[in-house]
Design a protein around this motif. Sequence first.
Motif, PDB file in Angstrom:
ATOM      1  N   THR A 144       0.971  -0.943   0.160  1.00 42.38           N
ATOM      2  CA  THR A 144       0.155  -0.435   0.030  1.00 42.38           C
ATOM      3  C   THR A 144       0.492   1.183   0.285  1.00 42.38           C
ATOM      4  OG1 THR A 144      -1.288  -1.154   1.022  1.00 42.38           O
ATOM      5  CG2 THR A 144      -1.413   1.298   1.072  1.00 42.38           C
ATOM      6  N   LEU A 145       1.722   1.075   0.802  1.00 45.32           N
ATOM      7  CA  LEU A 145       2.799   2.527   0.776  1.00 45.32           C
ATOM      8  C   LEU A 145       3.937   2.422  -0.441  1.00 45.32           C
ATOM      9  CD1 LEU A 145       4.357   2.265   4.039  1.00 45.32           C
ATOM     10  CD2 LEU A 145       2.894   3.909   3.708  1.00 45.32           C
ATOM     11  N   ALA A 146       3.975   1.269  -0.609  1.00 46.04           N
ATOM     12  CA  ALA A 146       4.461   1.291  -2.450  1.00 46.04           C
ATOM     13  C   ALA A 146       3.632   2.140  -3.637  1.00 46.04           C
ATOM     14  CB  ALA A 146       5.090   0.108  -3.066  1.00 46.04           C
ATOM     15  N   ILE A 147       2.699   1.806  -3.588  1.00 45.54           N
ATOM     16  CA  ILE A 147       1.218   2.636  -4.572  1.00 45.54           C
ATOM     17  C   ILE A 147       1.177   3.411  -4.609  1.00 45.54           C
ATOM     18  CG2 ILE A 147      -1.149   2.134  -5.482  1.00 45.54           C
ATOM     19  CD1 ILE A 147      -0.900  -0.677  -4.896  1.00 45.54           C
ATOM     20  N   THR A 148       1.261   3.848  -2.836  1.00 50.09           N
ATOM     21  CA  THR A 148       0.329   5.280  -2.531  1.00 50.09           C
ATOM     22  C   THR A 148       2.090   6.076  -3.015  1.00 50.09           C
ATOM     23  OG1 THR A 148      -0.486   4.418  -0.694  1.00 50.09           O
ATOM     24  CG2 THR A 148       0.223   6.928  -0.965  1.00 50.09           C
ATOM     25  N   PHE A 149       2.598   5.898  -2.857  1.00 43.63           N
ATOM     26  CA  PHE A 149       4.749   6.390  -3.339  1.00 43.63           C
ATOM     27  C   PHE A 149       5.069   7.006  -4.748  1.00 43.63           C
ATOM     28  CE2 PHE A 149       9.209   6.945  -3.298  1.00 43.63           C
ATOM     29  CZ  PHE A 149       9.282   8.262  -2.794  1.00 43.63           C
ATOM     30  N   GLN A 150       3.748   5.596  -5.383  1.00 45.84           N
ATOM     31  CA  GLN A 150       4.038   5.235  -7.021  1.00 45.84           C
ATOM     32  C   GLN A 150       3.550   6.645  -7.276  1.00 45.84           C
ATOM     33  OE1 GLN A 150       2.634   3.189 -10.657  1.00 45.84           O
ATOM     34  NE2 GLN A 150       2.987   1.891  -9.033  1.00 45.84           N
ATOM     35  N   GLY A 151       2.641   7.537  -6.556  1.00 51.75           N
ATOM     36  CA  GLY A 151       1.697   8.423  -7.406  1.00 51.75           C
ATOM     37  C   GLY A 151       2.347   9.708  -6.866  1.00 51.75           C
TER      38      GLY A 151
END
Length: 203
Positions: A95-102
């Motif tokens: 979840t953190l990785a997907i958010t950070f990707q955005g």
Amino acid sequence: MTLFLFLYALLARLLDAGDQDGGDEGGILPNGLAHLMGALAFSQELLLFHLHSTEHVGVEGHYHWLLQLVILVCVLCMLMELSWPRSFLVVFVRTLAITFQGVWLIQLGFLFVPFFAPKGCELTEGPHGRMVVCDSDDAIIRAKALATLQFSWYLAALVSSALLALAYVIRHYATARKYHTIDAVVEECGKQKKVHEQMLSSY
């Protein structure tokens, strides 16, 4: 890439509907299928950005390289969820990785705003469209260092915010529950039954 992400979201929604109806065993589709589709979607995204980054050098290439690291974490988390679908740590990191990707994609967009261009660099029209060109090697090094610092700052801020939010939720909403095995409950009921029978026999 968008089609794969849409299929992943659709499969996840179908799985949620199945879990609500029949629990873990009553899903419409196997749980691993959604994770596999997510891994394929992020793998395709990683491939596209990797091939796209070959046309970009200097500052843009550095931004894209950092983005590929985040996408790689998403792919690894999706693959790990195939083996550990109920691991909170894996889901939390994903979840953190997907958010950070955005977040990093937004920062990458700011790179193409003339006002936010790094010092010593400017937007020019290149053979593949608009690109960021720096005046000297020192300007390129400075811009790359600034991008790395921004990446680190955003990552630290995101992780800190997520941990604080998690701690707040656990402290205010988590309830302490005591679980007992079936054997322990049956044994306790048996003891209470014997005590009750002894009390009745004494009368």
